[in-house]
Design a protein around this motif. Structure first.
Motif, PDB file in Angstrom:
ATOM      1  N   LEU A 231       0.343  -1.637   0.405  1.00 19.45           N
ATOM      2  CA  LEU A 231      -0.169  -0.112  -0.046  1.00 19.45           C
ATOM      3  C   LEU A 231       0.602   1.469  -0.035  1.00 19.45           C
ATOM      4  O   LEU A 231       0.820   2.511  -0.752  1.00 19.45           O
ATOM      5  CB  LEU A 231      -0.923  -0.423   1.107  1.00 19.45           C
ATOM      6  CG  LEU A 231      -2.070  -0.942   0.549  1.00 19.45           C
ATOM      7  CD1 LEU A 231      -3.116  -1.132   2.377  1.00 19.45           C
ATOM      8  CD2 LEU A 231      -3.018  -0.573   0.316  1.00 19.45           C
ATOM      9  N   LYS A 232       1.672   1.703   0.884  1.00 20.83           N
ATOM     10  CA  LYS A 232       2.548   2.703   0.881  1.00 20.83           C
ATOM     11  C   LYS A 232       3.115   2.896  -0.447  1.00 20.83           C
ATOM     12  O   LYS A 232       3.793   4.247  -0.688  1.00 20.83           O
ATOM     13  CB  LYS A 232       4.381   2.135   1.481  1.00 20.83           C
ATOM     14  CG  LYS A 232       3.395   2.333   2.965  1.00 20.83           C
ATOM     15  CD  LYS A 232       2.691   3.218   4.053  1.00 20.83           C
ATOM     16  CE  LYS A 232       2.888   3.267   5.204  1.00 20.83           C
ATOM     17  NZ  LYS A 232       1.887   4.260   5.661  1.00 20.83           N
ATOM     18  N   GLU A 233       3.618   1.529  -1.309  1.00 17.72           N
ATOM     19  CA  GLU A 233       4.050   2.148  -2.372  1.00 17.72           C
ATOM     20  C   GLU A 233       2.822   2.194  -3.655  1.00 17.72           C
ATOM     21  O   GLU A 233       3.514   2.160  -4.639  1.00 17.72           O
ATOM     22  CB  GLU A 233       4.253   0.190  -3.152  1.00 17.72           C
ATOM     23  CG  GLU A 233       6.170  -0.535  -2.752  1.00 17.72           C
ATOM     24  CD  GLU A 233       5.320  -1.709  -3.236  1.00 17.72           C
ATOM     25  OE1 GLU A 233       7.292  -2.159  -2.020  1.00 17.72           O
ATOM     26  OE2 GLU A 233       5.153  -2.387  -3.359  1.00 17.72           O
ATOM     27  N   GLN A 234       2.164   2.627  -3.406  1.00 17.55           N
ATOM     28  CA  GLN A 234       1.096   3.531  -4.436  1.00 17.55           C
ATOM     29  C   GLN A 234       0.622   4.321  -3.960  1.00 17.55           C
ATOM     30  O   GLN A 234       0.992   5.256  -2.863  1.00 17.55           O
ATOM     31  CB  GLN A 234      -0.829   2.593  -3.808  1.00 17.55           C
ATOM     32  CG  GLN A 234      -0.734   1.094  -3.745  1.00 17.55           C
ATOM     33  CD  GLN A 234      -0.016   0.095  -5.265  1.00 17.55           C
ATOM     34  OE1 GLN A 234      -0.447   0.797  -6.622  1.00 17.55           O
ATOM     35  NE2 GLN A 234       0.865  -0.611  -4.470  1.00 17.55           N
ATOM     36  N   ASP A 235       0.678   5.347  -5.228  1.00 19.96           N
ATOM     37  CA  ASP A 235       1.007   6.405  -5.258  1.00 19.96           C
ATOM     38  C   ASP A 235      -0.309   7.350  -4.983  1.00 19.96           C
ATOM     39  O   ASP A 235       0.011   8.767  -4.587  1.00 19.96           O
ATOM     40  CB  ASP A 235       1.242   7.159  -7.553  1.00 19.96           C
ATOM     41  CG  ASP A 235       2.877   6.903  -7.198  1.00 19.96           C
ATOM     42  OD1 ASP A 235       3.389   7.108  -7.220  1.00 19.96           O
ATOM     43  OD2 ASP A 235       2.683   6.292  -8.845  1.00 19.96           O
ATOM     44  N   ASP A 236      -1.566   6.775  -5.298  1.00 21.14           N
ATOM     45  CA  ASP A 236      -2.735   7.615  -4.814  1.00 21.14           C
ATOM     46  C   ASP A 236      -3.382   7.274  -4.232  1.00 21.14           C
ATOM     47  O   ASP A 236      -4.453   7.501  -3.168  1.00 21.14           O
ATOM     48  CB  ASP A 236      -3.914   6.893  -5.791  1.00 21.14           C
ATOM     49  CG  ASP A 236      -4.299   5.445  -6.173  1.00 21.14           C
ATOM     50  OD1 ASP A 236      -3.338   4.580  -5.534  1.00 21.14           O
ATOM     51  OD2 ASP A 236      -5.008   5.326  -6.946  1.00 21.14           O
ATOM     52  N   ILE A 237      -2.563   6.533  -2.663  1.00 22.68           N
ATOM     53  CA  ILE A 237      -3.255   6.342  -1.269  1.00 22.68           C
ATOM     54  C   ILE A 237      -2.320   7.559  -0.200  1.00 22.68           C
ATOM     55  O   ILE A 237      -1.087   7.394  -0.427  1.00 22.68           O
ATOM     56  CB  ILE A 237      -1.967   5.047  -0.763  1.00 22.68           C
ATOM     57  CG1 ILE A 237      -2.768   3.714  -1.727  1.00 22.68           C
ATOM     58  CG2 ILE A 237      -2.461   4.773   0.893  1.00 22.68           C
ATOM     59  CD1 ILE A 237      -4.007   3.565  -1.180  1.00 22.68           C
ATOM     60  N   ALA A 238      -3.304   8.087   0.484  1.00 23.80           N
ATOM     61  CA  ALA A 238      -3.120   9.141   1.067  1.00 23.80           C
ATOM     62  C   ALA A 238      -3.261   8.733   2.239  1.00 23.80           C
ATOM     63  O   ALA A 238      -1.111   9.350   3.102  1.00 23.80           O
ATOM     64  CB  ALA A 238      -3.835  10.033   1.340  1.00 23.80           C
ATOM     65  N   TRP A 239      -3.088   7.347   3.062  1.00 24.56           N
ATOM     66  CA  TRP A 239      -2.090   6.998   4.338  1.00 24.56           C
ATOM     67  C   TRP A 239      -3.172   5.910   4.073  1.00 24.56           C
ATOM     68  O   TRP A 239      -4.141   5.552   4.226  1.00 24.56           O
ATOM     69  CB  TRP A 239      -3.545   7.659   5.403  1.00 24.56           C
ATOM     70  CG  TRP A 239      -3.350   7.751   6.981  1.00 24.56           C
ATOM     71  CD1 TRP A 239      -2.027   8.554   8.103  1.00 24.56           C
ATOM     72  CD2 TRP A 239      -3.643   6.511   7.602  1.00 24.56           C
ATOM     73  NE1 TRP A 239      -2.252   7.228   8.957  1.00 24.56           N
ATOM     74  CE2 TRP A 239      -2.702   6.779   9.445  1.00 24.56           C
ATOM     75  CE3 TRP A 239      -4.776   5.393   7.536  1.00 24.56           C
ATOM     76  CZ2 TRP A 239      -3.428   6.034   9.313  1.00 24.56           C
ATOM     77  CZ3 TRP A 239      -5.101   4.884   8.435  1.00 24.56           C
ATOM     78  CH2 TRP A 239      -4.385   4.795  10.165  1.00 24.56           C
ATOM     79  N   SER A 240      -2.291   4.883   4.612  1.00 29.12           N
ATOM     80  CA  SER A 240      -2.574   3.819   5.229  1.00 29.12           C
ATOM     81  C   SER A 240      -1.168   3.560   6.191  1.00 29.12           C
ATOM     82  O   SER A 240      -0.884   3.869   6.953  1.00 29.12           O
ATOM     83  CB  SER A 240      -1.658   2.404   4.180  1.00 29.12           C
ATOM     84  OG  SER A 240      -0.272   2.802   3.712  1.00 29.12           O
ATOM     85  N   ALA A 241      -2.091   2.069   7.378  1.00 29.67           N
ATOM     86  CA  ALA A 241      -1.729   1.876   8.816  1.00 29.67           C
ATOM     87  C   ALA A 241      -2.302   0.254   8.694  1.00 29.67           C
ATOM     88  O   ALA A 241      -3.142   0.001   8.104  1.00 29.67           O
ATOM     89  CB  ALA A 241      -1.706   2.713  10.276  1.00 29.67           C
ATOM     90  N   LEU A 242      -1.403  -0.282   9.800  1.00 25.48           N
ATOM     91  CA  LEU A 242      -1.666  -1.362  10.411  1.00 25.48           C
ATOM     92  C   LEU A 242      -2.171  -1.139  11.861  1.00 25.48           C
ATOM     93  O   LEU A 242      -1.405  -0.807  12.702  1.00 25.48           O
ATOM     94  CB  LEU A 242      -0.610  -2.382  10.711  1.00 25.48           C
ATOM     95  CG  LEU A 242      -0.778  -3.655  11.503  1.00 25.48           C
ATOM     96  CD1 LEU A 242      -1.503  -4.830  10.661  1.00 25.48           C
ATOM     97  CD2 LEU A 242       0.935  -4.689  11.548  1.00 25.48           C
TER      98      LEU A 242
END
Length: 602
Positions: free
Chosen positions: A569-580
């Protein structure tokens, strides 16, 4: 979008890569423990190949570590903090020459260091909720008790996850939810009934879909009961507020009258009683109207509760402060028409808050518009999505513009497909369950099914001091040696299953197992079977110690799989925020980690 603050800061991709590197260095040596199968424990001489210590030493060290973990001392915490700063400073865990385990204490410490909780990659659940809600009041309802129609484990999971999904939906201004692998529909029904969301529950099993429809019908009946209970509680509260308001307003009224009487005579002559009452009632009525508006403002996101039999304004006004014009003078016909219109609007609102179970097998390439005709901006969620469905949920999220957020809790790691597990086997599959991120793909990393199966031990969170049911594993391992020696079978595609719980002794277990495997049990006399039992019984502690090592290592395999998904998910350009996020209490629900992500606003 709700008034809210910035989302919690999470670790960036380069930091996650650094943690992955350290984890991979440890697992490169330790994976031999997770990869070994207990069925082949004696036939393959697993203990001699993997461990260079007596089983008694291993058991004592692991039990000592478990006791120290239960009662941490300041000295031990200081040692762990210093050691954890650089995992390469640990004493040699495995022999450089033989690759065998030589230090149980260092092994246990490294395994703990690389678990999800200690690696520092989790975002606290409560911190995330606060950020999502901002200054909004937390939704609570004492009358909602889903554990009356769900077991305690499922109730805990559904309540926590639905609270998070509802908060994310508010944050993104979204009403539509897609629940993948919806199963029996508990989460979907709860999101629809409690939070008023429009939910599509998609499951590959037609039986589950039909069952979910029937279960949702029953849940609605339960919900009506809860709504009636809640309405009674709210009306009782309103009645209490009314009485208190009357007393307060009478006291204020008398105080204001006394104040006026104490004023100058000239002022008293200028101010008539009717003028005073008009001014007083205007301010009081204004305040009460505001409170009545607050009482009437309700949200379907709060159990769809409302005051259908709300108190009239006359009941709330103080004595001698009622103006001539009141709602009682409104013609009954107009009041009736207004009530009809209100009921019609309520009905329309309720119709939009529905749960629709659908049957479809979901892959990474599934076209949602073919499944959901009125697809709009939505969230995609999954509670315990099995095997490849969890990574496919993330892939669908990244590829579909309509999906603005995702919340996925995976399970059944042993059912994941692995790209590099059988490199020489021809396969047309393009998208695999593991690995997902570029970093692990470049490393061509492979866990193997046995290691992924052992990761499920992390899901079960078996205490190190308690271990696994060793006797059943011991029976199965000895049986395998019997099959190999007496029947010449080294590998068998058929499974014994849960014979152990049905058998009364080792002899009974062997006879029942051979029969299930289609082997001639009469070929083996009782004496030969019991000879095998007596041969391996003194080595039963080897199997016990080995499985305790697997339990200790299991969280590291789980960490690897979760880190892989988070890095993707961190590799995707259009993701603003991601977490576990650790979403559940692991005691109540072992499968407790959720992957959460939101897209950038267009």
């Amino acid at each position: 979008m709700a008034a809210s603050g910035p989302l919690p800061v999470t670790q960036d991709l380069s930091t996650l890569h650094a943690k992955l590197q350290g984890l991979l260095r440890f697992l490169t040596e330790a994976l031999s423990i997770s990869s070994a199968h207990t069925v082949d424990f004696y036939t393959e001489s697993v203990w001699e190949q993997v461990v260079d210590l007596p089983p008694e030493t291993v058991l004592a060290a692991l039990r000592s570590a478990a006791e120290a973990e239960a009662q941490p001392s300041e000295a031990r915490l200081q040692v762990e903090a210093e050691s954890g700063s650089d995992i390469t400073d640990f004493p040699k865990i495995f022999c450089e020459t033989s690759q065998k385990l030589v230090s149980v204490e260092a092994f246990a410490l490294a395994a703990k260091y690389y678990s999800v909780q200690n690696l520092g990659i989790c975002t606290p659940f409560e911190q995330l909720l606060v950020a999502l809600r901002g200054n909004q009041k937390q939704r609570t309802d004492e009358n909602v008790k889903p554990d009356e129609f769900m077991n305690l484990k499922k109730s805990h999971e559904v309540q926590a996850m639905s609270e998070l999904i509802s908060s994310v939906a508010d944050y993104c201004g979204i009403k539509q939810i897609i629940d993948l692998g919806s199963g029996k529909g508990y989460l979907s029904s709860f999101l629809s009934l409690k939070y008023g969301l429009k939910v599509y529950g998609i499951d590959s099993s037609n039986t589950n879909t039909h069952g979910a429809e029937e279960r949702n019908r029953k849940l609605k009946k339960y919900w009506k009961v809860y709504r009636r209970r809640s309405k009674l509680d709210v009306n009782r509260l309103a009645l209490q507020m009314t009485k208190e308001r009357k007393v307060q307003d009478e006291i204020k009224f008398k105080a204001d009258i006394e104040g006026v009487c104490n004023s100058s005579t000239a002022n008293q002559e200028k101010m008539s009683t009717s003028d005073f009452l008009q001014d007083f009632s205007g301010s009081v009525i204004s305040n009460i109207r505001k409170q009545m508006e607050n009482l009437h403002v309700y949200s379907h996101r709060e159990e769809n509760l409302c005051f259908e039999n709300a108190f009239s304004l006359r009941d709330l006004l103080p004595i001698n402060a009622i103006e001539p014009t009141s709602s009682s003078h409104i013609p009954k016909r107009k009041m009736s028409e207004a009530n009809k219109e209100r009921r019609k609007m309520t009905s329309k609102s309720n119709e939009s808050n529905i749960y629709s179970p659908l049957t479809s097998f979901i892959t990474a390439d599934s076209e949602l518009h073919d499944i959901i005709k009125d697809l709009e901006d939505c969230l995609m969620v999954g509670l315990h999505t099995c095997g490849d469905l969890a990574p496919n949920t993330l892939r669908i999220f990244t590829s579909k513009s309509e999906i603005k957020g995702v919340c996925s809790v995976g399970c059944c790691y042993h059912l994941l497909s692995e790209e590099f597990e059988n490199p020489h086997k021809e396969c047309t599959q393009e998208k695999w369950g593991f690995p997902m991120c570029h970093y692990l793909k470049e490393e061509r990393w492979c866990c193997g099914r046995n290691a992924r199966m052992s990761a499920c031990l992390a899901l079960e969170r078996v205490a190190v001091g308690q271990g696994l049911p060793t006797e059943s594993l011991f029976y199965r391992a000895v049986l395998q040696d019997i099959i190999k020696d007496c029947y010449g079978i080294t590998k068998c595609d058929r499974h014994v299953g849960k014979i152990y719980s049905k058998s009364s002794s080792f002899l009974d277990y062997v006879r029942m197992s051979l029969k299930k495997l289609g082997l001639d049990e009469s070929k083996l006399p009782e004496r030969i079977i019991m000879d095998y039992y007596e041969k391996y019984k003194p080595r039963m502690n080897e199997l016990e110690a080995f499985n305790m090592l697997k339990v200790v290592l299991a969280p590291c395999i789980e960490t690897l799989i979760l880190l892989d998904r988070l890095c993707y998910l961190k590799e995707q350009d259009d993701i603003a925020w991601s977490a576990l996020v650790k979403l559940f209490d692991p005691v109540k629900s072992p499968r407790c980690y959720a992957i959460i992500a939101l897209k950038k606003q267009q």
